[in-house]
Design a protein around this motif. Structure first.
Motif, short mmCIF file in Angstrom:
data_model
loop_
_atom_site.label_atom_id
_atom_site.label_comp_id
_atom_site.label_asym_id
_atom_site.label_seq_id
_atom_site.Cartn_x
_atom_site.Cartn_y
_atom_site.Cartn_z
N THR A 217 3.96 -0.64 6.03
CA THR A 217 3.08 -1.65 5.44
C THR A 217 3.17 -1.60 3.93
O THR A 217 3.02 -0.54 3.33
N ILE A 218 3.41 -2.75 3.33
CA ILE A 218 3.33 -2.92 1.88
C ILE A 218 2.10 -3.77 1.61
O ILE A 218 1.93 -4.85 2.21
N LYS A 285 -8.51 1.03 1.80
CA LYS A 285 -7.55 0.10 2.39
C LYS A 285 -6.14 0.33 1.83
O LYS A 285 -5.15 0.31 2.56
N LEU A 286 -6.06 0.55 0.52
CA LEU A 286 -4.76 0.79 -0.10
C LEU A 286 -4.13 2.08 0.40
O LEU A 286 -2.92 2.18 0.54
N LYS A 287 -4.96 3.09 0.66
CA LYS A 287 -4.45 4.36 1.16
C LYS A 287 -3.84 4.23 2.56
O LYS A 287 -3.01 5.05 2.97
N ALA A 289 -1.87 1.87 3.44
CA ALA A 289 -0.54 1.29 3.31
C ALA A 289 0.50 2.38 3.05
O ALA A 289 0.17 3.53 2.78
N ASP A 290 1.77 1.99 3.11
CA ASP A 290 2.86 2.93 2.80
C ASP A 290 3.39 2.73 1.39
O ASP A 290 3.97 3.65 0.81
N ALA A 291 3.21 1.54 0.84
CA ALA A 291 3.61 1.25 -0.54
C ALA A 291 2.75 0.09 -1.03
O ALA A 291 2.17 -0.66 -0.23
N LEU A 292 2.65 -0.03 -2.36
CA LEU A 292 1.79 -1.04 -2.97
C LEU A 292 2.61 -1.94 -3.88
O LEU A 292 3.41 -1.46 -4.70
N LEU A 293 2.41 -3.24 -3.74
CA LEU A 293 3.19 -4.22 -4.49
C LEU A 293 2.45 -4.64 -5.76
O LEU A 293 1.26 -4.97 -5.74
N LEU A 294 3.19 -4.65 -6.86
CA LEU A 294 2.71 -5.11 -8.16
C LEU A 294 3.65 -6.19 -8.62
O LEU A 294 4.87 -6.08 -8.42
N TYR A 317 -4.33 1.30 -7.98
CA TYR A 317 -3.18 1.69 -7.15
C TYR A 317 -2.89 3.19 -7.28
O TYR A 317 -2.58 3.86 -6.30
N LEU A 318 -2.99 3.69 -8.51
CA LEU A 318 -2.69 5.12 -8.71
C LEU A 318 -3.64 6.00 -7.91
O LEU A 318 -3.25 7.04 -7.39
N LYS A 319 -4.89 5.57 -7.81
CA LYS A 319 -5.87 6.35 -7.06
C LYS A 319 -5.50 6.42 -5.57
O LYS A 319 -5.80 7.41 -4.90
#
Length: 404
Positions: A217-218, A285-287, A289-294, A317-319
Motif C-alpha cells: 500500500t502506498i 493510518k499512515l503507519k 501503509a508500506d510507503a508514503l507518496l509526496l 510522514y516522518l512520524k
C-alpha cells in the motif's frame, strides 16, 4: 507570552495546510494568551480547534458579494476591486482597539492571500508591537492585483521592509522574497509544521521490518490542489500500470470535497479513497501503509510553489516511519529537504515509463531503504518536534523583542 495571530485561515487542525501548521506552531500558547483575527466567513467555514475556539475576532471583508452564479464569472473581478477599495479606507477601529486592549508581546502576521495583506496594512501599520511576517508559500506568484489606493506587491514589499524579522517556511522562500522585493531580513527563522512525538515510546530507532506481503500500500494524505495534482495523477497512472505485475494499491486520504472534485478521474486509475481522517488519527493510518507518496507540480505555472514551499505533510510522514517517495521536479523544495536529510526517495521525471521503473525498483526492495526512514525520524526528533520548534520560535521572538 501574549500573541496576536492575523491570518485568513483559522487555526483548525483538521483543515490541513496552513491552518494545521499554524495550530501546531502556536499550540504552546494558553488560550488566554492568544488573540486571533480572521474573516468571519472563514471562521464559520473552518471553526477553530480546541482549545482556541473562543480566541477569535472576525471581520467582514466582502461588503458586496454575488455568490456563485453565471454573472459572477464576468463581473466578479470588479466586485473584488470594489471590496478592496472600500476596505482600504475602513478604520476597523473596534478590532484595532481589541488588539491594543489585549496588550500583546508580539504579532504574527501570516497573509494567505491579498485580503491578508490589506488587513495587515489596515490593522498593524501603527501598532507599537513587534510584528513577525510569516509566509508559507509564494501564493502571490503571477498575481498582479491593484485596487484604488493600493497594489498587492507594493504592499507586500512594505510589510517586509517595515518588519525585518521574518518567519518563513523554507530558506528557498526567504531567498525568493528577498530577490523579488529587493529587501533582506535583519534576522529570520525557518519554521515549518511541528509534530507532537510525545506519544512515541521508542527511545532507540529500530529499523522497521517489512515482511513479504501479498499486497503493498502506498498512501497519500492531504489536499489535491493544482500545485500538487499533475504529479499525483502521474504517480497514480504509474502505480496503475505497475498493478499489471505487482499487487500494489494507492490510497488517498483527503477532504471529501477533493474526492468529489478529482475522484471520477482518479478512479480510472484504481485510486482508492480512504476517507477524510481527522488529524488525531492520520498518523496511525499512515503507519498502516508500506510507503508514503509526496508530490509537487512540474508545471511552470506554479514554479515557485514547487521550488520554495515545503509541504506540511512531510513532518507528519516522518512520524509514521514509512518510506517517503516523492514525485516532482528537480528544483522541488520537497526534494531538497529529502536529499539534505537523506530521508526519502525522489522521482524527478515527468515521463510515466521512467516513474514506473523507479517505483518498481523501490517498492520491490523496500527494506533496503530502512536507513532513510531512520534518518527521517531522527531529524524529526532533533529539529521538527513540537518541543524543539516551540523552543526555537519562543527564543527567536524573545531575542528580537529584547533587541528592539
Amino acid at each position: 507570552m501574549r500573541i496576536v495571530l492575523l491570518c485568513e485561515a483559522p487555526i483548525c487542525v483538521d483543515a490541513g495546510g496552513i491552518a494545521q501548521t499554524l495550530y501546531n506552531i502556536v499550540s504552546f500558547t494558553a488560550p488566554e494568551n492568544l488573540l486571533c483575527i480572521s474573516p468571519e466567513q472563514e471562521i464559520k467555514s473552518y471553526p477553530p480547534s480546541a482549545p482556541y475556539t473562543n480566541c477569535y475576532i472576525g471581520y467582514k471583508f466582502q461588503i458586496f458579494s454575488l455568490g456563485a452564479n453565471r454573472i459572477s464569472k464576468y463581473v466578479g473581478k470588479y466586485v473584488e476591486l470594489i471590496n478592496f477599495s472600500i476596505n482600504q479606507h475602513r478604520s476597523f477601529r473596534k478590532i484595532k482597539q481589541a488588539i491594543i486592549n489585549f496588550q500583546p508581546n508580539v504579532i504574527i502576521s501570516c497573509p494567505n492571500g491579498a485580503i491578508g495583506v490589506l488587513m495587515h496594512q489596515r490593522l498593524l501599520k501603527d501598532m507599537d508591537v513587534k510584528v513577525f511576517p510569516y509566509f508559507m508559500d509564494d501564493w502571490m506568484y503571477q498575481i498582479n492585483f491593484n485596487w484604488l489606493g493600493g497594489n498587492l506587491h507594493t504592499a507586500i514589499q512594505q510589510i517586509l521592509q517595515r518588519n525585518t524579522n521574518w518567519l518563513v517556511i523554507s530558506n528557498e522562500l526567504k531567498e525568493l522574497l528577498s530577490k523579488r522585493y529587493q529587501v533582506h531580513p535583519k534576522n529570520f527563522l525557518v519554521i515549518r509544521n511541528p509534530v507532537d512525538i510525545t506519544d512515541e515510546h521508542d527511545d532507540v530507532i529500530i529499523a522497521p521490518v517489512i515482511k513479504d506481503k501479498k499486497e503493498l500500500t502506498i498512501a497519500y494524505a492531504g489536499a489535491l490542489w493544482d500545485m500538487h495534482y499533475d504529479s499525483f495523477l502521474l504517480a497514480a497512472k504509474a502505480i496503475h500500470q505497475l498493478q499489471l505485475e505487482i499487487n500494489v494499491r494507492l490510497v488517498l486520504y483527503c477532504a471529501t470535497h477533493f474526492w468529489e472534485w478529482r475522484g471520477s478521474e482518479l478512479q480510472l486509475y484504481n485510486v482508492q479513497y480512504g476517507g477524510n481522517i481527522p488529524y488525531a488519527h492520520i498518523h496511525q493510518k499512515l503507519k498502516e501503509a508500506d510507503a508514503l507518496l509526496l508530490v509537487s507540480s512540474f508545471s511552470a505555472r506554479v514554479y515557485t510553489h514547487s521550488s520554495a514551499s515545503i509541504q506540511t505533510k512531510i513532518t507528519d510522514y516522518l512520524k509514521a516511519k514509512k518510506l517517503i517517495i516523492s514525485c516532482g521536479p528537480s528544483y522541488s523544495a520537497n526534494h531538497q529537504f529529502l536529499k539534505t536529510y537523506d530521508c526519502g526517495c525522489c522521482i524527478e521525471s515527468d515521463m510515466q515509463e521512467e516513474v514506473v521503473a523507479y517505483l518498481k525498483k523501490v517498492i520491490t526492495n523496500l527494506p533496503a531503504f530502512n536507513y532513510r526512514i531512520n534518518n527521517g525520524y531522527k531529524v524529526l526528533q532533533e529539529e521538527f518536534s513540537k518541543e524543539v520548534v516551540h523552543r526555537k520560535l519562543k527564543n527567536f521572538m524573545i531575542n528580537e523583542i529584547n533587541a528592539a
